[in-house]
Design a protein around this motif. Structure first.
Motif, short mmCIF file in Angstrom:
data_model
loop_
_atom_site.label_atom_id
_atom_site.label_comp_id
_atom_site.label_asym_id
_atom_site.label_seq_id
_atom_site.Cartn_x
_atom_site.Cartn_y
_atom_site.Cartn_z
N ILE A 164 0.84 -1.20 0.00
CA ILE A 164 0.00 0.00 0.00
C ILE A 164 0.88 1.25 0.00
O ILE A 164 0.62 2.20 -0.75
CB ILE A 164 -0.96 0.01 1.21
N ALA A 165 1.94 1.24 0.81
CA ALA A 165 2.84 2.40 0.89
C ALA A 165 3.53 2.63 -0.46
O ALA A 165 3.63 3.78 -0.93
CB ALA A 165 3.89 2.17 1.98
N GLN A 166 3.96 1.55 -1.09
CA GLN A 166 4.63 1.67 -2.40
C GLN A 166 3.67 2.21 -3.47
O GLN A 166 4.03 3.09 -4.26
CB GLN A 166 5.17 0.30 -2.83
N ASP A 167 2.43 1.67 -3.48
CA ASP A 167 1.44 2.11 -4.46
C ASP A 167 1.05 3.58 -4.23
O ASP A 167 0.82 4.32 -5.18
CB ASP A 167 0.19 1.22 -4.40
N ALA A 168 0.98 3.96 -2.97
CA ALA A 168 0.64 5.35 -2.63
C ALA A 168 1.74 6.29 -3.12
O ALA A 168 1.45 7.36 -3.67
CB ALA A 168 0.46 5.50 -1.12
N LYS A 169 2.99 5.87 -2.95
CA LYS A 169 4.09 6.72 -3.40
C LYS A 169 4.10 6.83 -4.93
O LYS A 169 4.38 7.90 -5.49
CB LYS A 169 5.43 6.18 -2.90
N GLU A 170 3.79 5.72 -5.58
CA GLU A 170 3.73 5.73 -7.05
C GLU A 170 2.64 6.71 -7.53
O GLU A 170 2.85 7.49 -8.46
CB GLU A 170 3.43 4.32 -7.57
N LYS A 171 1.48 6.66 -6.88
CA LYS A 171 0.38 7.56 -7.22
C LYS A 171 0.77 9.02 -6.96
O LYS A 171 0.54 9.90 -7.80
CB LYS A 171 -0.87 7.21 -6.38
#
Length: 450
Positions: A164-171
């Motif tokens: 979730i943290a990785q996807d949030a940073k990508e977004k």
């Protein structure tokens, strides 16, 4: 929020009445030591602080002025820790902040407050819900994000907080957000599983900074847990939450001195705007009861429309303040946060913070009644309260659910408030403001004579 410790410092200062009175200085030092320990300042910090104050006072010549100067100098030294102050933006957006802390410390609420603080400064903010341990954490962050109108990233089907943290940073990177705030899991106490999970999240997204949210109400335990987080995770700053509660105030001094990490913000109320930057010399000024005009100016400039404020000021001077203006001012005040935190910033008025600490410009029964009254008025009646006559009052009574007695009382209070504001604007100065505040009731309207 500094009521208890400020009062104690004043008592210590008042022990010194004459110059070169070594006995009086000794009494003041004893009083100060007792006050600091009672306020939950760490014993080691207290010992070092009072010794430094005593030596500096003696070297400058014993007297109230030199004692006060020593107090100011040494308190500022204790609260000044090497590192960043406030919020520091990365050269390459998004600035990514990992929010850490124990369960119950107010971490999720503080994440929302920090997001709101940044939004008011025209930053595009994304919050990420990575606390999958506490059942209500994601839902709580969703509600906060909706309330302050900032974007949130969550994934109800994902069980891995790292993903979730990785996807949030990508977004956040793709959609050009200025700031990404990641709310992480907490525990009731420090354990290996918690620390390992935080390390994994940290290593996967490489945040610009790690903030630790410390619960002020836990006193010395806040210092101990902050130290452990610093050693095991590495933290760049501490945010003190719940500083408006039944806290003794000394935890700020203890953390700055013992943990060696700068205090970055203080949460001093339940509302989203109740978060302020921790700047040592300003905090010391408030500890000594001298207010914080710079802090107040910054707080108000972020929410007040200058053009509108000038228009309202002109209307107040003419005595033309109406119910529409009242609603506008109410919205503005709600953005500033709690009345107690505002009053504490005004020199000479900090002693009034206690009596008006429960004043709520949004949710008091009195304000709810006023809103019901205004909601049942026509546009002309809002603009000109003098139009009110018995038949209009009967119609408004039916529409608002208020009795005619309640309506008459509110109208009378409103007239009194307009007169007080007009008088204050013509006189100016703190004395007029102090008199006006002393006459306020719990809803922020003037008390009526019995």
């Amino acid at each position: 929020m500094f009521d208890s410790i400020t009062g104690s410092i004043k008592n210590a200062v008042n022990k010194i009445r004459h110059k070169d009175d070594a006995t009086a200085l000794k009494k003041a030092i004893v009083e100060l030591k007792k006050s600091l320990l009672k306020a939950d300042v760490h014993h080691k910090t207290t010992k070092e602080l009072v010794l430094a104050i005593e030596l500096e006072t003696k070297s400058n010549g014993i007297g109230q002025d030199s004692f006060l100067k020593a107090l100011k100098d040494e308190l500022t030294k204790v609260l000044t820790t090497e590192g960043n102050q406030g919020f520091v933006f990365s050269n390459t957006p998004p600035t990514t902040i990992l929010m850490t802390g124990l369960q119950g410390s107010g971490k999720t609420t503080t994440t929302g407050k920090l997001a709101n603080y940044l939004k008011l400064r025209n930053k595009k903010v994304l919050v990420a819900a990575c606390d999958l341990q506490r059942l209500a954490a994601v839902e709580q962050l969703k509600q906060i994000a909706a309330q302050i109108e900032v974007d949130i990233y969550f994934d109800d089907n994902e069980t891995n907080p790292i993903k979730i943290a990785q996807d949030a940073k990508e977004k956040a990177t793709k959609e050009h957000y200025d700031v990404l705030l990641i709310d992480t899991a907490g525990r009731l106490a420090i354990d290996e599983e918690l620390m390992n999970q935080l390390k994994d999240v940290r290593d996967s997204i490489k945040p610009d900074e790690i903030f630790y949210v410390a619960d002020s109400l836990t006193g010395h335990d806040a210092t101990k847990t902050a130290t452990t987080f610093k050693e095991k995770i590495g933290i760049d700053g501490v945010i003190l939450s719940k500083y408006d509660g039944d806290t003794k105030g000394g935890v700020a001094l203890s953390i700055a001195s013992q943990v060696g990490v700068p205090l970055r913000f203080i949460g001093n109320g339940e509302k989203m705007p109740d978060l302020e930057v921790f700047i040592p010399d300003r905090i010391v000024s408030r500890l000594l009861g001298l207010g914080d005009i710079e802090g107040l100016a910054e707080k108000t400039s972020s929410v007040i429309d200058e053009k509108k404020a000038k228009e309202v000021a002109k209307k107040i001077k003419k005595g033309d303040f109406n119910f529409n203006d009242f609603l506008d001012q109410l919205k503005m005040m709600s953005k500033l946060g709690s009345m107690k935190s505002i009053i504490g910033m005004i020199p000479g008025l900090s002693q009034m913070a206690g009596p008006i600490k429960d004043m709520d410009f949004e949710n008091s029964d009195e304000i709810k009644r006023i809103k019901a009254l205004i909601g049942s008025m026509t546009l002309k009646e809002r603009e000109n309260p003098d139009l009110m006559n018995p038949s209009r009052k009967k119609r408004i009574s039916r529409g608002s659910g208020l009795s005619e007695v309640q309506i008459n009382k509110i109208l009378k209070q409103f007239k009194s408030a307009s007169k007080m504001a007009k008088k204050l604007s013509s006189k100016g100065g703190m004395k007029g403001l102090q008199n006006m505040l002393s006459q306020m009731g719990p809803g922020g309207m003037p008390k009526l004579p019995r």
